[in-house]
Design a protein around this motif. Structure first.
Motif, PDB file in Angstrom:
ATOM      1  N   UNK A 112      22.104 -15.505  10.287  1.00 42.82           N
ATOM      2  CA  UNK A 112      20.817 -15.690   9.606  1.00 42.82           C
ATOM      3  C   UNK A 112      20.419 -14.455   8.804  1.00 42.82           C
ATOM      4  N   UNK A 113      21.239 -13.408   8.838  1.00 44.40           N
ATOM      5  CA  UNK A 113      20.893 -12.113   8.241  1.00 44.40           C
ATOM      6  C   UNK A 113      20.409 -12.250   6.802  1.00 44.40           C
ATOM      7  N   UNK A 114      21.203 -12.900   5.952  1.00 45.89           N
ATOM      8  CA  UNK A 114      20.851 -12.979   4.536  1.00 45.89           C
ATOM      9  C   UNK A 114      19.681 -13.926   4.293  1.00 45.89           C
ATOM     10  N   UNK A 115      19.569 -14.975   5.096  1.00 48.13           N
ATOM     11  CA  UNK A 115      18.418 -15.884   4.962  1.00 48.13           C
ATOM     12  C   UNK A 115      17.127 -15.125   5.240  1.00 48.13           C
ATOM     13  N   UNK A 116      17.155 -14.280   6.273  1.00 49.27           N
ATOM     14  CA  UNK A 116      15.972 -13.457   6.585  1.00 49.27           C
ATOM     15  C   UNK A 116      15.709 -12.462   5.467  1.00 49.27           C
ATOM     16  N   UNK A 117      16.768 -11.810   4.990  1.00 48.98           N
ATOM     17  CA  UNK A 117      16.611 -10.805   3.937  1.00 48.98           C
ATOM     18  C   UNK A 117      15.952 -11.396   2.698  1.00 48.98           C
ATOM     19  N   UNK A 118      16.339 -12.622   2.349  1.00 49.21           N
ATOM     20  CA  UNK A 118      15.799 -13.267   1.147  1.00 49.21           C
ATOM     21  C   UNK A 118      14.630 -14.196   1.468  1.00 49.21           C
ATOM     22  N   UNK A 119      13.978 -13.932   2.583  1.00 51.17           N
ATOM     23  CA  UNK A 119      12.747 -14.640   2.952  1.00 51.17           C
ATOM     24  C   UNK A 119      12.910 -16.158   2.937  1.00 51.17           C
ATOM     25  N   UNK A 120      14.063 -16.620   3.463  1.00 53.28           N
ATOM     26  CA  UNK A 120      14.284 -18.055   3.611  1.00 53.28           C
ATOM     27  C   UNK A 120      14.973 -18.739   2.449  1.00 53.28           C
ATOM     28  N   UNK A 121      15.331 -17.990   1.400  1.00 47.21           N
ATOM     29  CA  UNK A 121      15.998 -18.592   0.242  1.00 47.21           C
ATOM     30  C   UNK A 121      17.480 -18.805   0.577  1.00 47.21           C
ATOM     31  N   UNK A 122      17.841 -20.034   0.943  1.00 51.26           N
ATOM     32  CA  UNK A 122      19.195 -20.307   1.412  1.00 51.26           C
ATOM     33  C   UNK A 122      20.238 -20.215   0.287  1.00 51.26           C
ATOM     34  N   UNK A 123      19.856 -20.527  -0.938  1.00 55.28           N
ATOM     35  CA  UNK A 123      20.801 -20.427  -2.054  1.00 55.28           C
ATOM     36  C   UNK A 123      21.213 -18.977  -2.291  1.00 55.28           C
ATOM     37  N   UNK A 124      20.246 -18.079  -2.297  1.00 54.90           N
ATOM     38  CA  UNK A 124      20.563 -16.657  -2.451  1.00 54.90           C
ATOM     39  C   UNK A 124      21.435 -16.172  -1.296  1.00 54.90           C
ATOM     40  N   UNK A 125      21.114 -16.642  -0.097  1.00 58.02           N
ATOM     41  CA  UNK A 125      21.875 -16.221   1.080  1.00 58.02           C
ATOM     42  C   UNK A 125      23.328 -16.653   0.981  1.00 58.02           C
ATOM     43  N   UNK A 126      23.574 -17.872   0.531  1.00 63.07           N
ATOM     44  CA  UNK A 126      24.939 -18.375   0.411  1.00 63.07           C
ATOM     45  C   UNK A 126      25.740 -17.571  -0.603  1.00 63.07           C
ATOM     46  N   UNK A 127      25.088 -17.126  -1.672  1.00 59.32           N
ATOM     47  CA  UNK A 127      25.781 -16.379  -2.716  1.00 59.32           C
ATOM     48  C   UNK A 127      26.342 -15.051  -2.215  1.00 59.32           C
ATOM     49  N   UNK A 128      25.722 -14.501  -1.180  1.00 62.27           N
ATOM     50  CA  UNK A 128      26.188 -13.231  -0.621  1.00 62.27           C
ATOM     51  C   UNK A 128      27.639 -13.352  -0.174  1.00 62.27           C
ATOM     52  N   UNK A 129      27.999 -14.523   0.365  1.00 62.82           N
ATOM     53  CA  UNK A 129      29.335 -14.711   0.936  1.00 62.82           C
ATOM     54  C   UNK A 129      30.243 -15.537   0.026  1.00 62.82           C
ATOM     55  N   UNK A 130      29.821 -15.754  -1.198  1.00 63.08           N
ATOM     56  CA  UNK A 130      30.602 -16.555  -2.124  1.00 63.08           C
ATOM     57  C   UNK A 130      31.965 -15.917  -2.388  1.00 63.08           C
ATOM     58  N   UNK A 131      33.016 -16.695  -2.221  1.00 63.73           N
ATOM     59  CA  UNK A 131      34.360 -16.236  -2.567  1.00 63.73           C
ATOM     60  C   UNK A 131      35.025 -15.350  -1.532  1.00 63.73           C
ATOM     61  N   UNK A 132      34.419 -15.177  -0.365  1.00 62.75           N
ATOM     62  CA  UNK A 132      35.061 -14.362   0.663  1.00 62.75           C
ATOM     63  C   UNK A 132      34.999 -15.096   2.008  1.00 62.75           C
ATOM     64  N   UNK A 133      35.863 -14.690   2.899  1.00 60.26           N
ATOM     65  CA  UNK A 133      35.759 -15.118   4.292  1.00 60.26           C
ATOM     66  C   UNK A 133      35.091 -13.980   5.045  1.00 60.26           C
TER      67      UNK A 133
END
Length: 253
Positions: free
Chosen positions: A189-210
């Motif tokens: 949930x780290x990135x979801x919390x960082x972006x105040x619940x914005x799930x699209x922004x959170x998903x982009x953090x891990x785009x293209x990587x495992x």
């Protein structure tokens, strides 16, 4: 007799995965967090799967009085805490310092630094009384480097780095090990919390990587806890294979 591990921030992510893995490996658990329903659900899951004893304590590590009350009122059977996992922590916001939100700063400082201190202040004397223990602080790769927009978050994790070293010195004569684990990119949930619940922004953090997963860090925690008594793992940095630092990541896009 089973050892007792206290895990903060156990309602999700690394804390939840760690509680499950430790229960699987013979620990009884004190699990803490702010979301009572999630704590209760985790308690039931552990009891059914692993037949371990679980004590859920719902409190906010940022609130010193809540921490004091929860630890000081432990029943005698729960007072021999062998392991403390200081996992509760978060990032809030990703802004240049001149545009940062004070409420984000306070939330990170109060959780990542003061919360860790409040819990440790109450648990360390219990370990000293019983002449041993192991404290594991979940830091971050951001505790040894700084990246753009990471200002206050990086500062709090630098503090965790310094506190881990200081604890190791202060508790050395009390036979208490202190380990810091510093993950890189972990999908929780780290990135979801960082972006105040914005799930699209959170998903982009891990785009293209495992990325790393919570279970990877739980396995690392179990590894350090199961070294022989004469071996102390002081510090471990763990990253995904595709990450070399906070700013160097290769993506398959």
């Amino acid at each position: 007799m089973k050892k007792i591990a206290l895990v903060t921030g156990a309602t999700s992510g690394i804390g939840r995965a760690t509680a499950l893995l430790l229960a699987e490996n013979g620990y009884n658990l004190i699990i803490t967090g702010r979301r009572t329903e999630l704590l209760d659900n985790l308690k039931k899951e552990i009891e059914v799967k692993y037949k371990a004893d679980v004590l859920p304590l719902s409190f906010d590590v940022r609130d010193k009085d809540q921490v004091d009350a929860a630890i000081s009122n432990l029943h005698e059977r729960w007072r021999k805490i062998d392991v403390l996992i200081n996992n509760a922590g978060l990032a809030a916001g990703l802004n240049h310092v001149q545009e940062g939100l004070e409420e984000d700063w306070e939330r990170m400082i109060d959780t990542n630094i003061k919360g860790l201190l409040y819990v440790t202040r109450r648990v360390a004397p219990i370990m000293i009384e019983h002449k041993g223990g192991h404290i594991v602080n979940i830091g971050s790769i951001a505790g040894s480097e700084v990246y753009e927009n990471g200002n206050v978050y990086c500062a709090t994790k630098h503090a965790v780095n310094a506190l881990s070293k200081a604890m190791r010195i202060d508790l050395l004569k009390s036979n208490i090990k202190v380990t810091q684990i510093r993950p890189g990119m972990v999908e929780t949930e780290f990135s979801i919390v960082r972006f105040h619940g914005d799930e699209d922004k959170a998903k982009n953090v891990y785009s293209g990587i495992t990325p790393l997963f919570a279970e990877d860090i739980a396995q690392t925690i179990l590894f350090v806890l199961t070294r022989p008594a004469h071996v102390s793992i002081n510090d471990i940095e763990v990253t995904p294979t595709q990450q070399a630092s906070s700013t160097y990541v290769t993506r398959n896009l």
